[in-house]
Design a protein around this motif. Structure first.
Motif, PDB file in Angstrom:
ATOM      1  N   LEU A 197      -0.032 -14.479  -7.156  1.00 56.28           N
ATOM      2  CA  LEU A 197      -0.736 -15.520  -7.912  1.00 56.28           C
ATOM      3  C   LEU A 197      -0.587 -16.891  -7.266  1.00 56.28           C
ATOM      4  CD1 LEU A 197      -0.326 -14.809 -11.718  1.00 56.28           C
ATOM      5  CD2 LEU A 197      -2.405 -14.837 -10.369  1.00 56.28           C
ATOM      6  N   PHE A 198       0.573 -17.156  -6.704  1.00 57.94           N
ATOM      7  CA  PHE A 198       0.767 -18.434  -6.004  1.00 57.94           C
ATOM      8  C   PHE A 198      -0.222 -18.559  -4.848  1.00 57.94           C
ATOM      9  CE2 PHE A 198       2.756 -20.776  -2.471  1.00 57.94           C
ATOM     10  CZ  PHE A 198       2.886 -22.026  -3.058  1.00 57.94           C
ATOM     11  N   LEU A 199      -0.281 -17.516  -4.024  1.00 53.86           N
ATOM     12  CA  LEU A 199      -1.223 -17.521  -2.903  1.00 53.86           C
ATOM     13  C   LEU A 199      -2.665 -17.448  -3.410  1.00 53.86           C
ATOM     14  CD1 LEU A 199       0.672 -15.068  -0.508  1.00 53.86           C
ATOM     15  CD2 LEU A 199       0.616 -17.570  -0.401  1.00 53.86           C
ATOM     16  N   GLY A 200      -2.850 -16.708  -4.506  1.00 56.05           N
ATOM     17  CA  GLY A 200      -4.186 -16.594  -5.084  1.00 56.05           C
ATOM     18  C   GLY A 200      -4.704 -17.917  -5.617  1.00 56.05           C
ATOM     19  N   PHE A 201      -3.783 -18.742  -6.143  1.00 59.29           N
ATOM     20  CA  PHE A 201      -4.214 -20.052  -6.631  1.00 59.29           C
ATOM     21  C   PHE A 201      -4.692 -20.919  -5.475  1.00 59.29           C
ATOM     22  CE2 PHE A 201      -3.408 -24.524  -7.620  1.00 59.29           C
ATOM     23  CZ  PHE A 201      -4.196 -24.660  -8.752  1.00 59.29           C
ATOM     24  N   ILE A 202      -3.968 -20.868  -4.362  1.00 60.96           N
ATOM     25  CA  ILE A 202      -4.387 -21.638  -3.190  1.00 60.96           C
ATOM     26  C   ILE A 202      -5.761 -21.171  -2.712  1.00 60.96           C
ATOM     27  CG2 ILE A 202      -3.858 -22.173  -0.775  1.00 60.96           C
ATOM     28  CD1 ILE A 202      -0.884 -21.887  -1.515  1.00 60.96           C
ATOM     29  N   MET A 203      -5.916 -19.843  -2.599  1.00 62.67           N
ATOM     30  CA  MET A 203      -7.195 -19.290  -2.167  1.00 62.67           C
ATOM     31  C   MET A 203      -8.293 -19.592  -3.185  1.00 62.67           C
ATOM     32  SD  MET A 203      -8.088 -15.351  -1.094  1.00 62.67           S
ATOM     33  CE  MET A 203      -7.174 -15.503   0.452  1.00 62.67           C
ATOM     34  N   GLY A 204      -7.950 -19.466  -4.466  1.00 53.72           N
ATOM     35  CA  GLY A 204      -8.930 -19.718  -5.515  1.00 53.72           C
ATOM     36  C   GLY A 204      -9.360 -21.172  -5.584  1.00 53.72           C
ATOM     37  N   GLY A 238       2.369  -2.822   5.397  1.00 57.74           N
ATOM     38  CA  GLY A 238       3.279  -2.144   4.477  1.00 57.74           C
ATOM     39  C   GLY A 238       2.738  -2.145   3.067  1.00 57.74           C
ATOM     40  N   GLU A 239       3.307  -1.269   2.220  1.00 57.40           N
ATOM     41  CA  GLU A 239       2.767  -1.133   0.863  1.00 57.40           C
ATOM     42  C   GLU A 239       2.962  -2.389   0.017  1.00 57.40           C
ATOM     43  OE1 GLU A 239       6.845   0.843   1.012  1.00 57.40           O
ATOM     44  OE2 GLU A 239       4.988   0.953   2.167  1.00 57.40           O
ATOM     45  N   ILE A 240       4.108  -3.046   0.137  1.00 62.65           N
ATOM     46  CA  ILE A 240       4.338  -4.261  -0.658  1.00 62.65           C
ATOM     47  C   ILE A 240       3.440  -5.383  -0.174  1.00 62.65           C
ATOM     48  CG2 ILE A 240       6.028  -6.035  -1.265  1.00 62.65           C
ATOM     49  CD1 ILE A 240       8.178  -3.883  -1.191  1.00 62.65           C
ATOM     50  N   THR A 241       3.296  -5.518   1.138  1.00 65.96           N
ATOM     51  CA  THR A 241       2.392  -6.534   1.687  1.00 65.96           C
ATOM     52  C   THR A 241       0.960  -6.274   1.260  1.00 65.96           C
ATOM     53  OG1 THR A 241       3.814  -6.766   3.629  1.00 65.96           O
ATOM     54  CG2 THR A 241       1.573  -7.624   3.813  1.00 65.96           C
ATOM     55  N   ALA A 242       0.549  -5.009   1.264  1.00 63.85           N
ATOM     56  CA  ALA A 242      -0.806  -4.653   0.829  1.00 63.85           C
ATOM     57  C   ALA A 242      -1.010  -5.009  -0.637  1.00 63.85           C
ATOM     58  CB  ALA A 242      -1.047  -3.163   1.051  1.00 63.85           C
ATOM     59  N   ALA A 243       0.016  -4.774  -1.461  1.00 66.65           N
ATOM     60  CA  ALA A 243      -0.079  -5.101  -2.885  1.00 66.65           C
ATOM     61  C   ALA A 243      -0.218  -6.608  -3.094  1.00 66.65           C
ATOM     62  CB  ALA A 243       1.151  -4.574  -3.619  1.00 66.65           C
ATOM     63  N   ILE A 244       0.565  -7.388  -2.351  1.00 65.05           N
ATOM     64  CA  ILE A 244       0.490  -8.848  -2.479  1.00 65.05           C
ATOM     65  C   ILE A 244      -0.872  -9.360  -2.021  1.00 65.05           C
ATOM     66  CG2 ILE A 244       1.414 -11.025  -1.578  1.00 65.05           C
ATOM     67  CD1 ILE A 244       4.173  -9.700  -1.542  1.00 65.05           C
ATOM     68  N   ILE A 245      -1.374  -8.807  -0.920  1.00 62.32           N
ATOM     69  CA  ILE A 245      -2.698  -9.215  -0.426  1.00 62.32           C
ATOM     70  C   ILE A 245      -3.768  -8.894  -1.462  1.00 62.32           C
ATOM     71  CG2 ILE A 245      -4.468  -8.778   1.322  1.00 62.32           C
ATOM     72  CD1 ILE A 245      -2.199  -8.296   3.332  1.00 62.32           C
ATOM     73  N   ALA A 246      -3.669  -7.710  -2.067  1.00 63.01           N
ATOM     74  CA  ALA A 246      -4.665  -7.307  -3.070  1.00 63.01           C
ATOM     75  C   ALA A 246      -4.640  -8.227  -4.280  1.00 63.01           C
ATOM     76  CB  ALA A 246      -4.418  -5.859  -3.495  1.00 63.01           C
ATOM     77  N   ILE A 247      -3.441  -8.558  -4.772  1.00 64.82           N
ATOM     78  CA  ILE A 247      -3.327  -9.483  -5.910  1.00 64.82           C
ATOM     79  C   ILE A 247      -3.841 -10.857  -5.523  1.00 64.82           C
ATOM     80  CG2 ILE A 247      -1.660 -10.800  -7.285  1.00 64.82           C
ATOM     81  CD1 ILE A 247      -2.116  -8.152  -8.505  1.00 64.82           C
ATOM     82  N   THR A 248      -3.508 -11.306  -4.323  1.00 63.51           N
ATOM     83  CA  THR A 248      -3.949 -12.620  -3.847  1.00 63.51           C
ATOM     84  C   THR A 248      -5.464 -12.702  -3.799  1.00 63.51           C
ATOM     85  OG1 THR A 248      -1.948 -12.928  -2.501  1.00 63.51           O
ATOM     86  CG2 THR A 248      -3.877 -14.242  -1.919  1.00 63.51           C
ATOM     87  N   MET A 249      -6.081 -11.712  -3.169  1.00 62.02           N
ATOM     88  CA  MET A 249      -7.538 -11.717  -3.039  1.00 62.02           C
ATOM     89  C   MET A 249      -8.219 -11.589  -4.398  1.00 62.02           C
ATOM     90  SD  MET A 249      -8.194  -9.360   0.338  1.00 62.02           S
ATOM     91  CE  MET A 249      -9.939  -9.319  -0.078  1.00 62.02           C
ATOM     92  N   ASN A 250      -7.725 -10.652  -5.223  1.00 58.02           N
ATOM     93  CA  ASN A 250      -8.366 -10.401  -6.509  1.00 58.02           C
ATOM     94  C   ASN A 250      -8.205 -11.582  -7.462  1.00 58.02           C
ATOM     95  OD1 ASN A 250      -8.262  -9.020  -9.461  1.00 58.02           O
ATOM     96  ND2 ASN A 250      -9.555  -7.829  -8.073  1.00 58.02           N
TER      97      ASN A 250
END
Length: 216
Positions: free
Chosen positions: A32-39, A86-98
């Motif tokens: 969410l932190f990264l997602g806010f920046i992207m958003g 990695g799976e955790i990195t993929a999860a963070i990227i997915a949450i960030t993008m979504n």
């Protein structure tokens, strides 16, 4: 009674679930932190007078909002094999993008809701367009973003449960690991729900109080 409770799946599953909920919160908060920046970038991009920025932001928002997060994380983890994510990195990227796509609409709506006279007043006292956004419009808009950003936190928190498909050790995955060996499915899933409610109910209460305090 106490001995029965201590020997039940409700208590025995706690170490597994505690480990999972920590990872769940980590993925949610970082994403969410990264997602806010992207958003914020995408949201302001949709309001930009530069057509290419507006087009790129719009495509990003519509594509991500129009596809399920489960498909997104599977694409990131299995589709981008050349990068070896990695799976955790993929999860963070997915949450960030979504989350970023939905936050972009929150940002756009909040900024757009500020009276245009505020911007005109800023320029009238000699501020540039960027300064007007930074010192006048953004602080007011950010207050209006707080309640929907809190709701997005709850949504993203629950979305992490889908990442068990790529073996991310979040709370639901750890619950499956436990009940696959003990077969105590009902009790374990009850505890999973309790863990989620312990986080989401206080968050909802805080959001309602903040909303009333800010009167937005």
């Amino acid at each position: 009674m106490i001995d029965y409770l201590m020997d039940s799946a409700y208590v025995k599953s706690l170490p597994y679930l505690w480990e999972g909920i920590q990872l769940t919160l980590y993925i949610t908060i970082v994403g969410l932190f990264l997602g806010f920046i992207m958003g914020a970038i995408a949201g302001l991009g949709r309001l930009s007078k530069v057509s290419i920025l507006r087009w790129i932001s719009t495509v990003y928002v519509e594509v991500v909002r129009g596809t399920p997060i489960l498909a997104q994380v599977l694409f990131i983890y299995y589709g981008l094999t050349a990068i070896n994510i990695g799976e955790i990195t993929a999860a963070i990227i997915a949450i960030t993008m979504n989350a970023g796509a939905y936050i972009a609409e929150i940002v756009r709506g909040a900024v757009y809701s500020i009276d245009k006279g505020q911007g005109e007043a800023g320029r009238a006292i000699g501020l540039t367009e960027r300064q007007t956004m930074r010192y006048i419009i953004w602080p007011q808009a950010f207050k209006r973003m707080i309640p929907p950003l809190g709701n997005q936190f709850i949504i993203s928190l629950k979305d992490t449960s889908l990442f068990s498909v790529i073996a991310v050790g979040e709370v639901l995955y750890m619950a499956k690991q436990y009940y696959n060996t003990t077969f105590e499915i009902f009790e374990t899933l009850i505890m999973v729900c309790i863990f989620y409610l312990i986080i989401t109910i206080p968050t909802s209460i805080i959001l309602r109080r903040v909303e009333r305090k800010l009167d937005v």
